[in-house]
Design an enzyme around this catalytic site. Structure first.
Site, PDB file in Angstrom:
ATOM      1  N   PRO A 247       0.847  -1.123   0.049  1.00 49.09           N
ATOM      2  CA  PRO A 247      -0.017  -0.003   0.021  1.00 49.09           C
ATOM      3  C   PRO A 247       0.901   1.317   0.116  1.00 49.09           C
ATOM      4  CG  PRO A 247      -0.180  -1.099   1.972  1.00 49.09           C
ATOM      5  CD  PRO A 247       0.800  -2.003   1.176  1.00 49.09           C
ATOM      6  N   GLU A 248       0.554   2.097  -0.955  1.00 45.60           N
ATOM      7  CA  GLU A 248       1.240   3.386  -1.100  1.00 45.60           C
ATOM      8  C   GLU A 248      -0.278   4.360  -0.746  1.00 45.60           C
ATOM      9  OE1 GLU A 248       4.027   4.316  -4.237  1.00 45.60           O
ATOM     10  OE2 GLU A 248       4.517   2.033  -4.235  1.00 45.60           O
TER      11      GLU A 248
END
Length: 282
Positions: A2-3
């Site tokens: 996840p960014e």
DNA sequence: GGGTGATCCTGTACGC
DNA sequence: TGCGTACAGGATCACC
């Protein structure tokens, strides 16, 4: 992994699923996920109600009643699920918040890299990492002037400089590769040698790419899913990340993969040429 | 104070 | 088929 776009998608999903729910019991199955004293974490949260979920960079901020906040970072594989309490646990479920209505918020993390920490709301500046975050990558917060100043301080390569969350919040390995490709900048180019034109191009691409990815609800790489368990919609839009050995979408040259600052880095050797001065360094 | 490398951790891919 | 090994990576820490 996840960014910022993925974390924002998770935040929006969780808001719909668990806001105003009250914690009845908490179970921590892997102590290291909790920064600080686990027993205190559990004791302080019993009876608390989730009032809001905010985000800063890749950090989720769960706002609870009585001025408490859970600061949560998903790191590589962390994910949240809102499920019925009687749903069987998986081996990767590490923290469970059972609600008074029979549902539960579960934190799953295959690699156990994610962390959560309980603080008094307003004490965010005391959280390591969170307290040094750079600006959000939006036109309102992230100025070319500040970005230029940040880059001038670093002699190291631009790729690890972009991954440094004090430069700009929320960029991770995937989007760093993508925005460098979009901007035709070699990932090994020292940050303080970028021209004004390169910085402007990179700045604009960071804002537009993350905005586009957020709109598409993130990128599907490996195990990322949102709060509903759905995958992201952005994978098809990736130009270089994970595409080593395939033709560059811009010029057809084969995409290469190298290591830069311990990170796998994808780039086009034709489009992203190092300026002559730096070529001898690579 | 900046840069670099080790560390955490486990599923996956690959070679034998 | 099964075992061993390398690799993936975000943030933090220690060291230079």
């Amino acid at each position: 992994m996840p960014e910022l776009p993925e974390v924002e998608t998770v935040r929006q999903g969780l808001r719909n699923l668990m806001l105003h729910k009250t914690i009845a019991t908490i179970q921590v199955r892997w102590d290291k996920i909790i920064k600080g004293d686990t027993a205190q974490f559990i004791a302080a949260l019993k009876g608390q109600t989730f009032e809001e979920i905010d985000r800063r960079g890749k950090y989720l901020l769960f706002r609870l009643s009585h001025q408490l906040t859970i600061v949560s970072h998903l790191r590589m594989e962390g994910k949240y699920r809102v499920v019925p309490q009687d749903q069987p646990l998986t081996k990767h479920t590490h923290v469970i918040f059972n609600f008074t209505d029979g549902s539960a918020l579960r934190y799953l993390d295959m690699r156990k890299f994610g962390r959560m920490m309980l603080i008094k709301t307003g004490n965010e500046a005391q959280v390591p990492g969170l307290n040094k975050l750079g600006p959000e990558p939006t036109a309102a917060d992230f100025s070319v002037t500040d970005f230029t100043q940040q880059l001038q301080w670093h002699k190291k390569a631009i790729k690890p400089t972009l991954l440094d969350q004090t430069t700009v919040a929320g960029l991770g390995n995937i989007y760093a590769d993508e925005v460098l490709w979009m901007s035709k900048i070699n990932p090994l180019q020292p940050a303080n040698t970028l021209s004004a034109a390169q910085i402007k191009e990179l700045h604009d691409n960071i804002i537009s790419e993350l905005k586009r990815a957020t709109k598409a609800k993130g990128t599907t790489i490996r195990s990322y899913t949102d709060a509903y368990g759905a995958t992201g919609g952005f994978k098809m839009a990736l130009s270089v990340y994970g595409r080593e050995g395939t033709p560059c979408p811009r010029c057809g040259t084969t995409i290469k993969k190298i290591k830069v600052g311990q990170r796998g880095t994808h780039f086009c050797p034709q489009c992203q040429v190092l300026p002559v001065k730096q070529e001898s360094l690579s």
